[in-house]
Scaffold this active site. Structure first.
Site, PDB file in Angstrom:
ATOM      1  N   GLU A 138       4.072  -1.318  14.553  1.00 51.34           N
ATOM      2  CA  GLU A 138       4.604   0.005  14.204  1.00 51.34           C
ATOM      3  C   GLU A 138       5.531   0.556  15.271  1.00 51.34           C
ATOM      4  O   GLU A 138       6.506   1.257  14.959  1.00 51.34           O
ATOM      5  CB  GLU A 138       3.449   0.990  13.970  1.00 51.34           C
ATOM      6  CG  GLU A 138       2.521   0.615  12.817  1.00 51.34           C
ATOM      7  CD  GLU A 138       1.502  -0.466  13.189  1.00 51.34           C
ATOM      8  OE1 GLU A 138       1.351  -0.769  14.398  1.00 51.34           O
ATOM      9  OE2 GLU A 138       0.856  -1.012  12.274  1.00 51.34           O
ATOM     10  N   SER A 184       0.812  -1.221   0.000  1.00 52.35           N
ATOM     11  CA  SER A 184       0.000   0.000   0.000  1.00 52.35           C
ATOM     12  C   SER A 184       0.842   1.265   0.000  1.00 52.35           C
ATOM     13  O   SER A 184       0.521   2.234  -0.682  1.00 52.35           O
ATOM     14  CB  SER A 184      -0.918   0.008   1.227  1.00 52.35           C
ATOM     15  OG  SER A 184      -1.741  -1.136   1.229  1.00 52.35           O
TER      16      SER A 184
END
Lengths: 277, 311
Positions: free
Chosen positions: B55, B34
């Protein structure tokens, strides 16, 4: 020069003296976790770390990341003992402009490889150092010390999973299992159940030792360095006593983040053999 | 016919262009397809580190690599960079380690995934961090050029890219693009529209419609929100005397705030801020979202007339 067990014990004793002096002088700081970790740090720095105190930024040095960065007096005391900073520098602990910031800071203190102080960050940073070493084709290692309360941070397990996935055999963790966190005993705040099983399940090599028995500490460090344990990340679970070495601090949650008063300071110096009773 | 492209593709291309520098590494959190780091991963798997869906870990692995001499480019959705805000704050910005974070799919323009994926706070929160450069380019060319300038920066950065295609403005104009320098795309003396990201092309549309009413607008692409190009703001205040900011971001804390902060400390001028009106989004097509959020060309033109009326 090879260090004997009694040499290492004496280094740790001297560091304990400095730890107590630092927090007493500042009337603030974290003595408990500094005293629980110091036997491990003494042995690690005096016998394992490939570093150059006169060239702290040497690119191919082993990295050490004190992820429990509030336990900074312990790290500062061993950095002074090794010659990264002077014993005079220790007086700057928590003082404006001092190299010894409240929590270890790579921008302020020679020999500090990561600016810690927020729990759950050091293992990820160490993974980055270990990954960089691998890409460089270097045999330098990344040692990371974490606390047991710190394992309640979810990001520790993101890092644990990723380091095992990437088979980072140059990443070595030492867990200071002192059983006390800020507010109370870990068992009260958040039970962690079978800690060795957790790390094994995440794909790590695991060994448990008594973190105050210098012979066991050395065996534990041997384990971390053993070639057969370099197939992936390894963790040494060191069972320790918070406040170890000072009777009234031992196993006492009050001394996680509190300084001794003058009377307590004197008693500590007596117990450490610095002054006569 | 105007070429259409997504800024995230410019990011992906820039990583490939930077690959000649062996210190450049790419960090992914399972969204490389993405954010478009996948092209780098395919070509340079040894220099691509998968961090899984993690993350917080990714940001600090980047910090450790930056501290070891590498130049890490980490990307995920803009919304998920926010999850690692404290890692960016304490582990990257504070020690000033040059980790370059890219948040793709920013803003309500992201569309049909709905509000959970529409970051409207990212520019604001990263702008508050010392040492961090914050950018939101408007087309694939400027995204590519700005990304390629990052290794020379020596400090951390946050760049928002967008999922959907927008008009390409800078084909053949690569030399005009520089971190920290806004670009004047159109000149007029009545009002200045300062925009970033997907609203730059909307601002150009607004300027065209204003022209039909005899109003001549300057349009600035302020691709770098921090450090803000104060010199250029001073110039357009002098030239136009009234300003509009336009961003696909909460009206609190983003480009409008950055411009306002400069104005109040320098030369005051009427300022109208077009942005998401402090509300969450919903599922809708990209162009529909600009209408729902009242940030399309129509609303920018209305704001321009209001700013002029306040002179």
């Amino acid at each position: 020069m090879t260090k004997t067990i009694s040499d290492l014990e004496e280094i740790a004793r001297k560091c304990r003296v400095e730890i107590v002096k630092m927090v007493h002088r500042a009337q603030a700081g974290h003595p408990g976790g500094s005293l629980s970790e110091i036997d491990l740090l003494a042995a690690l720095y005096a016998t394992r770390m490939r570093v150059r105190p006169d060239e702290p930024k040497w690119g191919d040095r082993d990295r050490f990341i004190l992820s429990k960065g509030h336990a900074s007096p312990g790290m500062y005391s061993i950095l002074a003992e090794m010659g990264f900073i002077s014993h005079e520098d220790l007086k700057s602990y928590r003082v404006l402009g001092g190299v010894c910031q409240g929590h270890v800071d790579m921008k302020w203190c020679p020999g500090v490889d990561f600016s810690a102080g927020s729990l759950g960050m050091g293992l990820s940073f160490g993974m980055g150092c270990a990954t960089a070493a691998r890409l460089d084709g270097s045999d330098r290692r990344a040692f990371v010390m974490i606390g047991d309360g710190e394992m309640q941070e979810g990001s520790v397990w993101e890092a644990a999973m990723a380091a095992a996935h990437h088979e980072l055999g140059n990443l070595k963790v030492i867990l200071d299992r002192n059983r006390i966190q800020n507010d109370d005993f870990c068992e009260v705040q958040m039970r962690m159940f079978d800690i060795p099983a957790k790390w094994k399940a995440f794909g790590w090599n695991v060994k448990e030792i008594d973190g105050h028995n210098m012979t066991e500490v050395m065996e534990g460090l041997d384990f971390l360095e053993a070639p057969e344990n370099c197939n992936g990340p390894s963790i040494l679970i060191a069972h320790t006593i918070k406040g170890a070495g000072i009777s009234y601090m031992e196993n006492n949650p009050s001394f996680h983040g509190a300084a001794p008063n003058d009377e307590q300071f004197h008693q500590a110096m007596v117990e450490l053999g610095e002054v006569d009773a | 016919m105007t070429r259409m492209a997504a800024t995230r593709d410019g990011y992906g291309q820039a990583l490939l262009d930077l690959a000649g520098n062996e210190k450049v590494v790419v960090l992914e959190a399972d969204l490389g397809k993405s954010t478009k780091s996948l092209h780098f991963r395919k070509a340079y798997p040894d220099r691509t580190i998968s961090c899984g869906i993690g993350e917080q870990n990714m940001l600090l692995v980047g910090a450790g690599m930056a501290a070891s001499g590498y130049i890490p480019f980490a990307s995920t959705f803009a919304i998920f960079t926010e999850r690692a805000f404290e890692q960016m704050r304490n582990g990257v910005a504070r020690p000033n380690l040059a980790v370059h974070l890219c948040g793709s799919h920013g803003g309500t323009h992201t569309g049909t995934d709905g509000s959970s994926a529409q970051s409207i706070e990212d520019l604001a929160i990263f702008r508050t961090l010392p040492n961090v450069v914050v950018m939101h380019p408007c087309d694939d060319v400027s995204t590519r050029v700005l990304t390629m300038q990052l290794p020379a920066l020596g400090s951390p950065s946050y760049m928002r890219t967008a999922r959907n295609k927008t008009p390409v403005l800078y084909d053949g104009r690569e030399d005009e693009i520089q971190i920290g320098k806004g670009i004047v795309l159109k000149e007029g003396n009545d009002v200045a529209i300062v925009a970033c990201g997907v609203l730059v092309s909307e601002s150009l549309k607004a300027a065209e419609s204003l022209k039909s009413e005899g109003i001549h607008a300057t349009v600035v692409d302020m691709h770098t929100l921090k450090p803000i190009d104060g010199e250029l703001i001073d110039t357009i205040v002098t030239q136009c005397g009234a300003l509009v900011t336009a961003e696909d971001h909460n009206v609190i804390g983003g480009l409008g705030s950055a411009v306002a902060e400069h104005l109040v400390a320098n030369t005051l001028a009427p300022l109208e801020m077009v942005g998401v009106p402090d509300r969450f989004g919903e599922s809708g097509q990209a162009d529909e979202m600009l209408e729902v959020m009242q940030i399309s060309a129509h609303y920018i033109a209305l704001a321009a007339k209001k700013a002029i009326s306040r002179k």
